[in-house]
Design an enzyme around this catalytic site. Structure first.
Site, short mmCIF file in Angstrom:
data_model
loop_
_atom_site.label_atom_id
_atom_site.label_comp_id
_atom_site.label_asym_id
_atom_site.label_seq_id
_atom_site.Cartn_x
_atom_site.Cartn_y
_atom_site.Cartn_z
N GLU A 40 -6.99 4.82 7.94
CA GLU A 40 -6.85 6.18 7.46
C GLU A 40 -8.12 6.87 6.79
OE1 GLU A 40 -2.24 5.38 7.30
OE2 GLU A 40 -3.37 5.73 5.45
N GLY A 82 2.68 2.23 10.85
CA GLY A 82 3.61 3.52 10.86
C GLY A 82 4.18 3.77 12.01
N HIS A 105 -9.65 1.02 5.05
CA HIS A 105 -8.30 1.36 5.94
C HIS A 105 -8.37 2.14 7.01
CE1 HIS A 105 -4.28 2.54 6.80
NE2 HIS A 105 -3.80 1.44 6.09
N SER A 114 3.25 -2.04 10.35
CA SER A 114 4.72 -1.96 10.63
C SER A 114 5.40 -3.35 10.57
CB SER A 114 5.02 -1.40 12.23
OG SER A 114 4.73 -0.48 12.23
N ASN A 125 0.80 -1.23 0.06
CA ASN A 125 -0.11 0.07 -0.04
C ASN A 125 0.91 1.30 0.09
OD1 ASN A 125 -1.72 2.07 0.51
ND2 ASN A 125 -2.24 1.42 2.47
N GLU A 150 -5.14 -5.12 10.65
CA GLU A 150 -4.16 -3.99 11.02
C GLU A 150 -4.66 -3.45 12.21
OE1 GLU A 150 -2.26 -2.47 7.23
OE2 GLU A 150 -3.87 -1.37 7.42
#
Length: 256
Positions: free
Chosen positions: A99, A175, A97, A214, A11, A169
């Protein structure tokens, strides 16, 4: 169980340019030449699907995208349809996602509609699910991932997960450099599979459940030895061909 072929997908998020897209894909083609036993996909920004499609020609690397809208055509300024993605040869489409859920306020129900639109178009949904750090600390991980999966099951039925991908996730690991331990990740993956198996064992046995958060070239191998982790959705490490290739090779080796 060995029938599940792992999928490692990159991604790229909001990164790249025309030149970067061509260069990274050329690097990936070189690094991954001859690697078998793991499906590979990349999801560049939608702006670069044309460059990516051209650069990927003749390779086994599949093209993906980071989002889609629920409408196929019409007066929906700024949106991107399933048919447009298919026009560029995109196959694996990331939805839900964290985000998107956070910055664009996308609800479980809206994401389930996207899932349905992708299935109808013959595309592969990559449904991202996962809990925040606060939810994790409050012991709500299973409650959160169940809710996110049930939104799809309630709208479309458990069979919608045939030929689909789930990416677990944990939001606290995206991140941040913090990754779930292989045992922590496996426990959640096993829970997700069992949750689907309660409705259909056959669907649960074939659904690909990736880990994301990560994932990098140093922690991937250990994650992939876990029985219910079927590859990875990779963020930052997918922007460097050598690092991404190490992750793909680790998945192929672990599941061989």
């Amino acid at each position: 169980m060995a029938s599940r072929k792992p999928l490692v997908m990159g991604n790229w998020k909001l990164n790249g340019s025309k030149a970067f897209t061509k260069e990274l894909i050329e690097g990936l083609k070189t690094e991954l030449a001859g690697v078998e036993g793991c499906d590979v996909a990349i999801a560049p920004p939608v702006m670069y699907l044309a460059e990516a499609e051209a650069a990927l020609a003749g390779s086994k690397i599949a093209l993906g995208s980071q989002n889609v809208d629920i409408n196929v055509k019409g007066a929906f300024t700024g949106d991107i349809s399933t048919e447009m993605l298919k026009d560029f040869g995109a196959k694996y489409i990331i939805i839900g996602h964290s985000e998107r859920r956070t910055y664009h306020k996308e609800s479980d129900e809206f994401i389930a509609k996207k899932f349905g639109a992708l299935k109808e178009a013959g595309l592969v949904p990559v449904l991202c699910i996962g809990e925040t750090e606060a939810e994790n600390e409050a012991g709500k991980t299973e409650e959160v991932v169940s809710r996110q999966i049930d939104a799809v099951i309630n709208a479309l039925g458990v069979e919608a997960f045939n030929g689909a991908v789930i990416a677990y996730e944990p939001i606290w690991a995206i991140g941040t450099g913090k990754s779930a331990t292989p045992a922590q990740a496996q426990a959640v993956h096993a829970f997700i599979r069992a949750h689907i198996a309660a409705k259909s064992q056959a669907v649960a046995d074939q659904v690909i459940i990736q880990y994301g958060g990560s994932v990098n070239d140093s922690n991937a191998a250990e994650l992939f030895t876990q029985p219910d982790i079927d590859g990875a959705l990779v963020g930052g490490a997918s922007l460097k061909a050598p690092a991404f290739a190490v992750i793909v090779k680790a998945a192929a080796a672990a599941k061989a």
